[in-house]
Design a protein around this motif. Structure first.
Motif, PDB file in Angstrom:
ATOM      1  N   ARG A  50       0.850  -1.175   0.000  1.00 33.79           N
ATOM      2  CA  ARG A  50       0.000   0.000   0.000  1.00 33.79           C
ATOM      3  C   ARG A  50       0.891   1.232   0.000  1.00 33.79           C
ATOM      4  NH1 ARG A  50      -5.510   0.535   2.387  1.00 33.79           N
ATOM      5  NH2 ARG A  50      -5.395  -1.717   2.462  1.00 33.79           N
ATOM      6  N   ARG A  51       0.517   2.247  -0.764  1.00 33.83           N
ATOM      7  CA  ARG A  51       1.217   3.537  -0.742  1.00 33.83           C
ATOM      8  C   ARG A  51       0.304   4.551  -0.079  1.00 33.83           C
ATOM      9  NH1 ARG A  51       5.016   4.921  -4.895  1.00 33.83           N
ATOM     10  NH2 ARG A  51       5.174   6.798  -3.635  1.00 33.83           N
ATOM     11  N   LEU A  52       0.870   5.391   0.736  1.00 30.70           N
ATOM     12  CA  LEU A  52       0.118   6.415   1.449  1.00 30.70           C
ATOM     13  C   LEU A  52       0.602   7.782   0.989  1.00 30.70           C
ATOM     14  CD1 LEU A  52      -1.835   7.280   3.720  1.00 30.70           C
ATOM     15  CD2 LEU A  52       0.078   7.028   5.317  1.00 30.70           C
ATOM     16  N   PHE A  53      -0.330   8.641   0.629  1.00 30.14           N
ATOM     17  CA  PHE A  53      -0.024  10.002   0.190  1.00 30.14           C
ATOM     18  C   PHE A  53      -0.619  10.967   1.200  1.00 30.14           C
ATOM     19  CE2 PHE A  53      -0.280   7.141  -3.331  1.00 30.14           C
ATOM     20  CZ  PHE A  53       0.891   7.407  -4.023  1.00 30.14           C
ATOM     21  N   ALA A  54       0.107  12.028   1.473  1.00 26.69           N
ATOM     22  CA  ALA A  54      -0.349  13.004   2.456  1.00 26.69           C
ATOM     23  C   ALA A  54      -0.197  14.405   1.895  1.00 26.69           C
ATOM     24  CB  ALA A  54       0.450  12.869   3.752  1.00 26.69           C
ATOM     25  N   ALA A  55      -1.158  15.249   2.218  1.00 25.06           N
ATOM     26  CA  ALA A  55      -1.108  16.658   1.834  1.00 25.06           C
ATOM     27  C   ALA A  55      -1.025  17.479   3.112  1.00 25.06           C
ATOM     28  CB  ALA A  55      -2.350  17.032   1.027  1.00 25.06           C
ATOM     29  N   TRP A  56      -0.058  18.374   3.147  1.00 29.41           N
ATOM     30  CA  TRP A  56       0.172  19.215   4.306  1.00 29.41           C
ATOM     31  C   TRP A  56      -0.132  20.661   3.943  1.00 29.41           C
ATOM     32  CZ3 TRP A  56       1.487  16.651   8.736  1.00 29.41           C
ATOM     33  CH2 TRP A  56       1.902  15.330   8.588  1.00 29.41           C
ATOM     34  N   ALA A  67      -4.528   9.986   0.828  1.00 29.21           N
ATOM     35  CA  ALA A  67      -5.071   9.034  -0.143  1.00 29.21           C
ATOM     36  C   ALA A  67      -4.196   7.790  -0.083  1.00 29.21           C
ATOM     37  CB  ALA A  67      -5.076   9.618  -1.549  1.00 29.21           C
ATOM     38  N   GLN A  68      -4.768   6.693  -0.501  1.00 24.25           N
ATOM     39  CA  GLN A  68      -4.019   5.435  -0.499  1.00 24.25           C
ATOM     40  C   GLN A  68      -4.107   4.769  -1.863  1.00 24.25           C
ATOM     41  OE1 GLN A  68      -5.020   2.883   2.919  1.00 24.25           O
ATOM     42  NE2 GLN A  68      -5.965   4.709   3.822  1.00 24.25           N
ATOM     43  N   LEU A  69      -3.052   4.088  -2.207  1.00 22.81           N
ATOM     44  CA  LEU A  69      -2.994   3.290  -3.419  1.00 22.81           C
ATOM     45  C   LEU A  69      -2.741   1.857  -2.977  1.00 22.81           C
ATOM     46  CD1 LEU A  69      -3.029   3.558  -6.539  1.00 22.81           C
ATOM     47  CD2 LEU A  69      -0.536   3.772  -6.421  1.00 22.81           C
ATOM     48  N   VAL A  70      -3.716   1.001  -3.174  1.00 24.65           N
ATOM     49  CA  VAL A  70      -3.619  -0.394  -2.742  1.00 24.65           C
ATOM     50  C   VAL A  70      -3.022  -1.205  -3.884  1.00 24.65           C
ATOM     51  CG1 VAL A  70      -4.864  -2.392  -1.836  1.00 24.65           C
ATOM     52  CG2 VAL A  70      -5.613  -0.065  -1.235  1.00 24.65           C
ATOM     53  N   LEU A  71      -1.848  -1.768  -3.640  1.00 26.36           N
ATOM     54  CA  LEU A  71      -1.087  -2.486  -4.657  1.00 26.36           C
ATOM     55  C   LEU A  71      -1.176  -3.997  -4.493  1.00 26.36           C
ATOM     56  CD1 LEU A  71       2.050  -0.212  -4.354  1.00 26.36           C
ATOM     57  CD2 LEU A  71       0.322  -0.123  -6.163  1.00 26.36           C
ATOM     58  N   ASP A  72      -1.823  -4.443  -3.459  1.00 26.15           N
ATOM     59  CA  ASP A  72      -1.889  -5.863  -3.112  1.00 26.15           C
ATOM     60  C   ASP A  72      -2.922  -6.566  -3.996  1.00 26.15           C
ATOM     61  OD1 ASP A  72      -1.319  -8.185  -1.786  1.00 26.15           O
ATOM     62  OD2 ASP A  72      -2.523  -7.713  -0.024  1.00 26.15           O
ATOM     63  N   THR A  73      -2.492  -6.950  -5.198  1.00 27.31           N
ATOM     64  CA  THR A  73      -3.389  -7.595  -6.151  1.00 27.31           C
ATOM     65  C   THR A  73      -2.906  -9.006  -6.461  1.00 27.31           C
ATOM     66  OG1 THR A  73      -2.141  -6.639  -7.989  1.00 27.31           O
ATOM     67  CG2 THR A  73      -4.077  -5.405  -7.230  1.00 27.31           C
ATOM     68  N   MET A  74      -3.778  -9.764  -7.036  1.00 28.45           N
ATOM     69  CA  MET A  74      -3.438 -11.133  -7.442  1.00 28.45           C
ATOM     70  C   MET A  74      -2.446 -11.082  -8.607  1.00 28.45           C
ATOM     71  SD  MET A  74      -5.071 -13.005  -5.327  1.00 28.45           S
ATOM     72  CE  MET A  74      -4.913 -14.626  -6.056  1.00 28.45           C
ATOM     73  N   PRO A  75      -1.713 -12.178  -8.845  1.00 29.19           N
ATOM     74  CA  PRO A  75      -0.699 -12.174  -9.903  1.00 29.19           C
ATOM     75  C   PRO A  75      -1.235 -11.770 -11.281  1.00 29.19           C
ATOM     76  CG  PRO A  75      -0.382 -14.069  -8.504  1.00 29.19           C
ATOM     77  CD  PRO A  75      -1.672 -13.418  -8.061  1.00 29.19           C
ATOM     78  N   ASN A  76      -2.487 -12.095 -11.592  1.00 24.95           N
ATOM     79  CA  ASN A  76      -3.013 -11.730 -12.905  1.00 24.95           C
ATOM     80  C   ASN A  76      -3.544 -10.294 -12.948  1.00 24.95           C
ATOM     81  OD1 ASN A  76      -5.395 -12.067 -11.434  1.00 24.95           O
ATOM     82  ND2 ASN A  76      -6.467 -13.072 -13.113  1.00 24.95           N
ATOM     83  N   GLN A  77      -3.341  -9.545 -11.859  1.00 24.92           N
ATOM     84  CA  GLN A  77      -3.838  -8.169 -11.790  1.00 24.92           C
ATOM     85  C   GLN A  77      -2.728  -7.177 -11.436  1.00 24.92           C
ATOM     86  OE1 GLN A  77      -7.173  -8.131  -9.065  1.00 24.92           O
ATOM     87  NE2 GLN A  77      -7.980 -10.007  -9.924  1.00 24.92           N
ATOM     88  N   ARG A  78      -1.492  -7.520 -11.678  1.00 21.65           N
ATOM     89  CA  ARG A  78      -0.375  -6.655 -11.311  1.00 21.65           C
ATOM     90  C   ARG A  78      -0.320  -5.369 -12.142  1.00 21.65           C
ATOM     91  NH1 ARG A  78       0.246  -9.075  -6.699  1.00 21.65           N
ATOM     92  NH2 ARG A  78       1.460 -10.971  -6.695  1.00 21.65           N
ATOM     93  N   HIS A  79      -1.191  -5.253 -13.120  1.00 21.08           N
ATOM     94  CA  HIS A  79      -1.262  -4.050 -13.946  1.00 21.08           C
ATOM     95  C   HIS A  79      -2.211  -3.001 -13.358  1.00 21.08           C
ATOM     96  CE1 HIS A  79      -4.783  -6.383 -14.973  1.00 21.08           C
ATOM     97  NE2 HIS A  79      -5.317  -5.296 -15.507  1.00 21.08           N
ATOM     98  N   ARG A  80      -2.863  -3.325 -12.241  1.00 20.50           N
ATOM     99  CA  ARG A  80      -3.854  -2.397 -11.694  1.00 20.50           C
ATOM    100  C   ARG A  80      -3.645  -2.173 -10.200  1.00 20.50           C
ATOM    101  NH1 ARG A  80      -7.930  -3.612  -8.667  1.00 20.50           N
ATOM    102  NH2 ARG A  80      -8.311  -5.763  -8.089  1.00 20.50           N
ATOM    103  N   ALA A  81      -4.316  -1.150  -9.697  1.00 17.47           N
ATOM    104  CA  ALA A  81      -4.296  -0.840  -8.267  1.00 17.47           C
ATOM    105  C   ALA A  81      -5.625  -0.179  -7.914  1.00 17.47           C
ATOM    106  CB  ALA A  81      -3.141   0.096  -7.930  1.00 17.47           C
ATOM    107  N   ASP A  82      -5.923  -0.157  -6.631  1.00 23.50           N
ATOM    108  CA  ASP A  82      -7.147   0.465  -6.140  1.00 23.50           C
ATOM    109  C   ASP A  82      -6.805   1.759  -5.408  1.00 23.50           C
ATOM    110  OD1 ASP A  82      -8.837  -1.718  -6.941  1.00 23.50           O
ATOM    111  OD2 ASP A  82      -8.157  -2.821  -5.180  1.00 23.50           O
ATOM    112  N   VAL A  83      -7.568   2.798  -5.684  1.00 19.44           N
ATOM    113  CA  VAL A  83      -7.458   4.041  -4.933  1.00 19.44           C
ATOM    114  C   VAL A  83      -8.423   3.916  -3.752  1.00 19.44           C
ATOM    115  CG1 VAL A  83      -7.837   6.535  -4.967  1.00 19.44           C
ATOM    116  CG2 VAL A  83      -6.902   5.376  -6.988  1.00 19.44           C
ATOM    117  N   ALA A  84      -7.959   4.257  -2.557  1.00 21.40           N
ATOM    118  CA  ALA A  84      -8.792   4.097  -1.365  1.00 21.40           C
ATOM    119  C   ALA A  84      -8.631   5.273  -0.415  1.00 21.40           C
ATOM    120  CB  ALA A  84      -8.415   2.800  -0.634  1.00 21.40           C
TER     121      ALA A  84
END
Length: 165
Positions: A50-56, A67-84
């Motif tokens: 997961r990547r965490l972004f912060a605005a100050w 904001a968060q970028l969820v990178l924990d995907t299955m092997p057949n989905q390594r081309h995508r990520a979820d914004v959370a």
């Protein structure tokens, strides 16, 4: 992120109390907000899932959004990520914070080889036109997807996506 734990909890707490539908319901004490970051987010950040972004705020250095970028995907989905959990403190809204956080998440995703982003937002919320304005397309609407933070009402969610390349 650990050093900013209280600030992160403060933004989440304020957003939920302002009506944000981000998974939590009232009553929502500050301790629950802090536990979310400490237990659900920071371990994923530390592990690289997961990547965490912060605005100050430019003046005073106060945390105003995340904001968060969820990178924990299955092997057949390594081309995508979820914004959370795109969160902007109610006192800092309408100043471009969410847009800047989204641009940072998109750049990081693309830099990491992710070319498709997905997200969901409560139908009718202010975030929906923001995402549309950033080029996200509607995949569909799921009726009665989540409970409102302040009542037993069940709200619809809009599922969206964006191709980055």
């Amino acid at each position: 992120a650990e050093a900013a734990l209280d600030a992160l909890a403060g933004v989440l707490h304020a957003c939920v109390h302002a009506g944000a539908s981000v998974g939590f319901v009232l009553p929502f004490p500050p301790e629950e907000a802090r536990a979310y970051w400490a237990q659900a987010v920071l371990p994923g950040v530390a592990a690289g899932r997961r990547r965490l972004f912060a605005a100050w705020a430019p003046s005073g250095g106060r945390l105003v959004g995340t904001a968060q970028l969820v990178l924990d995907t299955m092997p057949n989905q390594r081309h995508r990520a979820d914004v959370a959990k795109v969160l902007v403190h109610p006192a800092a809204r309408r100043a471009g914070v969410a847009r800047a956080l989204m641009r940072a998440a998109e750049a990081a995703a693309l830099g990491g080889g992710r070319t498709l982003l997905t997200l969901d937002t409560r139908r009718g919320d202010a975030a929906e036109p923001l995402y549309l304005g950033l080029g996200y397309a509607v995949a569909g609407v799921i009726p009665r997807y989540c409970r409102a933070p302040d009542s037993e009402r069940l709200d619809d969610t809009t599922v969206m996506y964006k191709h980055l390349a």
